[in-house]
Write an enzyme that holds these catalytic residues in place. Structure first.
Site, short mmCIF file in Angstrom:
data_model
loop_
_atom_site.label_atom_id
_atom_site.label_comp_id
_atom_site.label_asym_id
_atom_site.label_seq_id
_atom_site.Cartn_x
_atom_site.Cartn_y
_atom_site.Cartn_z
N ASP A 1 -10.55 2.01 -3.51
CA ASP A 1 -11.10 1.75 -2.17
C ASP A 1 -12.62 1.81 -2.19
OD1 ASP A 1 -8.80 1.24 -0.88
OD2 ASP A 1 -8.65 3.17 0.16
N ASP B 1 0.83 -1.21 0.00
CA ASP B 1 0.00 0.00 0.00
C ASP B 1 0.86 1.26 0.00
OD1 ASP B 1 -2.34 1.48 0.11
OD2 ASP B 1 -3.17 0.41 1.83
C1 DGJ Z 1 -5.89 1.77 1.88
C2 DGJ Z 1 -6.25 0.57 1.07
O1 DGJ Z 1 -6.65 0.94 -0.20
C3 DGJ Z 1 -7.29 -0.24 1.82
O2 DGJ Z 1 -7.73 -1.30 1.04
C4 DGJ Z 1 -6.68 -0.70 3.08
O3 DGJ Z 1 -5.62 -1.57 2.82
C5 DGJ Z 1 -6.21 0.48 3.90
N1 DGJ Z 1 -5.35 1.33 3.15
C6 DGJ Z 1 -5.50 0.02 5.13
O4 DGJ Z 1 -4.93 1.05 5.80
#
Ligand code: DGJ
Length: 744
Positions: free
Chosen positions: A546, A480
């Protein structure tokens, strides 16, 4: 014009014999015609000018030598009033020294001097049917040039890939005694007059790849990413014939394969009106300073042409699939625990979720954010990549054993380029944070960026992640990246640090991949903030957004899918009510949306009803049954006249089988929608068309009936399906049905 004699041979590295579709060299030295899969690239190289693209677009066929020569003659513009006395060439790196007044290809200076270049071509080499990093290259042209006034050497590489995708990059070397500061190196590809409409993409966190269309007008339509991610930067800059769609209309597009800062532009010069697409890395002031002998290499700029966006997109998919590292094994259906538990890491809860996922046929279990030291919420812990003893007294072993005992693979989340100020790492090494002067960048999600160009920082992260991957049976890493790089200086020099950070992040990923070759990696940057071909060379999947709302995903995945093939697009079945939009969707719509990517589940299945769980299991089973088609076939989309309706699908190579989704986005003005066309099939093959379970459920509206063919299917040729179509049932909005099309 007197053409010089250039070296045009295989340079001992390739077999030039047996190449059916390239002219080597042209009838006059300095003209080349490269062809592949329906695309032609005609290049002229003169000693006095860098490569000039005379044609990039539809295949011109096997041009005889005299016609190639005539094409060049026909392409020379007349001298326009008020312009230099000789026509100004638009070269792949346009130079002001030749009279070009648009964006220059190279900018930079040597303490204020050598600001304008004039390169002289010294050598041209062309090889055919070679490989780069194990992937086939149909034709590669390498042009070496030198500017002895400015003391610079330049190498330009132009490649035509077997699927018709073109890519180019430049390498600028300082041959002078003093430092040369590089400002930019942007590659430019000419467009014909017919390209008079621009389509590019914008967006934000939770709404990536929103298309925007507008006229091609004089000036520069410039999209920059100054944050080393691109929720809002364009993934593709395209221009085409007004009204171009998925299935038809000539269109040209460029993409920069780089995960740092980028520039992508469509430009129309005055007064002669040349149109072009340009792209390169966006370098911050003083970011690349070359000492004697040092070189700057630009990222690859990819250029795709198509009659319609489907064709343009297919060339990217074909290239990605031709690489040896492209994920070739069946894409495991996964569960990601993020929206199910967030930071509530409780072993019983997580094992119950694993049980429910395994019962639904899931093959991979991904433990997301929250497992490492001090990470009870998003304010602390990033940078300390050891398992939190308070929450996991026996480490991750009990969960790992449980997950693998159920026959699933374990995946784990990291955010390796980041650090919370509230972490042991930040307390020990504040100088390892990207920062400028005596100030820290504004915090975002309570975090800062760890400057991986510091060897110690790089080694710290490598060591900790390597140890976790060695200790646990991890087969998948979600990587991430949750904040922008702003005010991002390297403390050792005080200079801008994004360029070096991007290279260091690539090195980190490459080193971990080399040390753990069985591990797959997913690129996530708060969803789809990092989905470029630079990161995709070293990852098997992107987390597309997301936002898991199936309605939003219809648009997000259509845009991202132009570049990224379905097998690399992370696409999850979320909760009945979307966590990021509050919309409620039926499972059938959520399932049918996730079905067309690399399917996952991101929903607390332990809270789902028995009926819901068994429906999830049916979707997972259907995905596993059909993923071979979905992940190797050709993506197609229609240009349906009704904005309320979207039809997309995947056709198996050879066109023996296809699956289509008919998506009702909103209520339609017409109900039922009328006959819907199914494109991309073989015109002369007869197909059986019928609804595909579990995406075959249509709730009858106000007493409306299903079309008569619905229960027994219908047999029609590919020509009829593409030209006349079939009647579809009337659907409620935010619903979809699947159709299975098989050759009889
Ligand atoms: C952002 C990601 O896109 C989410 O899917 C998740 O992993 C969160 N970060 C976790 O902090």
């Amino acid at each position: 014009m007197t053409m010089q004699t250039y070296l045009a041979d295989a340079a001992g590295t390739a077999d030039t014999a047996g190449t059916a579709d390239a002219t080597t060299p042209g009838p006059t030295d300095g003209l080349w015609h490269l062809r592949a899969a329906g695309v032609s690239l005609v290049l002229e190289v003169a000693r006095s000018a860098l490569p000039q693209i005379l044609h990039w677009g539809a295949d011109l066929g096997d041009l005889p030598a005299d016609e190639l020569d005539a094409l060049r003659a026909a392409a020379v513009p007349p001298v326009a009033s008020g312009t230099p006395d000789a026509p100004v060439p638009l070269t792949i790196l346009p130079e002001q020294s030749a009279g070009w007044l648009g964006t220059p290809g190279v900018t930079g200076h040597r303490d204020g001097a050598d600001f304008s270049t004039r390169f002289v071509v010294e050598q041209v080499r062309l090889v055919h049917d070679v490989e780069r990093d194990g992937a086939p290259v149909a034709h590669r042209m390498t042009v070496d040039a030198r500017d002895s006034e400015a003391d610079l050497a330049l190498r330009i590489e132009i490649e035509m890939l077997p699927g018709g995708l073109v890519r180019a990059r430049g390498r600028l070397r300082n041959t002078g005694a003093a430092v040369f500061t590089v400002g930019s190196l942007d590659l430019a590809l000419p467009l014909p007059r017919e390209a008079d409409e621009i389509l590019d993409f914008t967006g934000r966190h939770l709404r990536e790849r929103s298309p925007q269309r507008h006229d091609f007008v004089a000036g520069t339509h410039l999209r920059e990413s100054r944050r080393a991610r691109s929720h809002d930067g364009t993934l593709l800059m395209t221009a085409g014939r007004r009204g171009f769609g998925y299935r038809s209309g000539e269109v040209w597009g460029v993409h920069v394969a780089w995960s740092g800062n980028t520039r992508t532009f469509a430009e129309q010069g005055m007064p002669t009106g040349e149109r072009l697409l340009g792209a390169g890395e966006l370098l911050l002031a003083g970011e690349v300073r070359l000492s004697t002998g040092q070189a700057y290499e630009s990222p690859w700029v990819y250029a795709s042409y198509g009659d319609g966006l489907d064709e343009l997109s297919h060339r990217f998919h074909t290239y990605l699939r031709s690489r040896p590292q492209h994920p070739g094994t069946p894409r495991k259906a996964l569960v990601n625990v993020w929206e199910a538990v967030y930071f509530d890491h409780d072993l019983d809860r997580l094992t119950a979720l694993a049980d429910a996922a395994a019962a639904a046929g899931v093959e991979r279990y991904v433990l997301d954010d929250g497992w490492f030291r001090g990470r009870r919420d998003d304010t602390a812990g990033l940078g300390d990549w050891t398992v939190d003893d308070d929450v996991w007294p026996e480490g991750l072993h009990p969960l790992a054993d449980h997950v693998t005992g159920l026959g699933m693979e374990l995946g784990l989340w990291f955010e390796p380029e980041m650090v919370n100020p509230d972490s042991d790492l930040a307390r020990a090494h504040p100088e390892w944070i990207l920062q400028t002067g005596n100030r820290m960048p504004p915090e975002a999600r309570h975090q800062q960026v760890l400057d991986l160009a510091h060897t110690g920082a790089w080694e710290h992260v490598y060591g900790q992640i390597d140890a976790i991957l060695a200790e646990y049976p991890i087969g998948f890493v979600k990587w991430d990246h949750n904040r922008d790089l702003v005010d991002a200086g390297h403390t050792a020099t005080g200079g801008a640090g994004v360029h070096a950070q991007t290279h260091a992040a690539y090195r980190l990923l490459d080193a971990l991949r080399a040390a753990h070759p069985h591990v797959e990696f997913e690129s996530c940057a708060g969803g789809g903030g990092r989905a470029d071909l630079g990161i995709l060379e070293r990852t098997e999947r992107i987390w597309t957004s997301d936002c898991i709302d199936a309605l939003e995903r219809q648009t997000i995945e259509a845009g991202t899918g132009l570049l990224v093939p379905p097998e690399m697009l992370g696409s999850h079945i979320g909760s009945p009510t979307s966590h990021t939009t509050g919309r409620r969707h039926e499972l059938s719509f959520r399932g049918a949306t996730a079905f067309f990517g690399h399917l996952g589940i991101e929903w607390d299945l332990t809270a789902a009803s028995e009926a819901e769980r068994s429906e999830v299991a049916r979707w997972v089973a259907a995905y596993r049954q059909h993923r071979d088609l979905l992940h190797h076939g050709r993506s197609v989309r229609t240009d349906d006249p009704d904005p309320a309706l979207r039809v997309h699908g995947v056709v198996r190579e050879g066109a023996g089988e296809a699956i289509f989704a008919v998506v009702q986005l909103t209520t339609g003005v017409w109900a039922p929608p009328g006959r819907v066309r199914l494109p991309g099939l073989d015109p002369d093959t007869t197909y059986d068309v019928r609804p595909l379970a579990p995406g075959d459920v249509v709730e009858p509206g106000h007493g409306e009936a299903l079309p008569p063919w619905w229960s027994d299917g219908v047999r029609l040729s590919g020509r009829t399906l593409a030209g006349a179509g079939v009647q579809l049932p009337h659907q409620f909005p935010e619903r979809s049905v699947l159709l299975h099309v098989t050759a009889v």
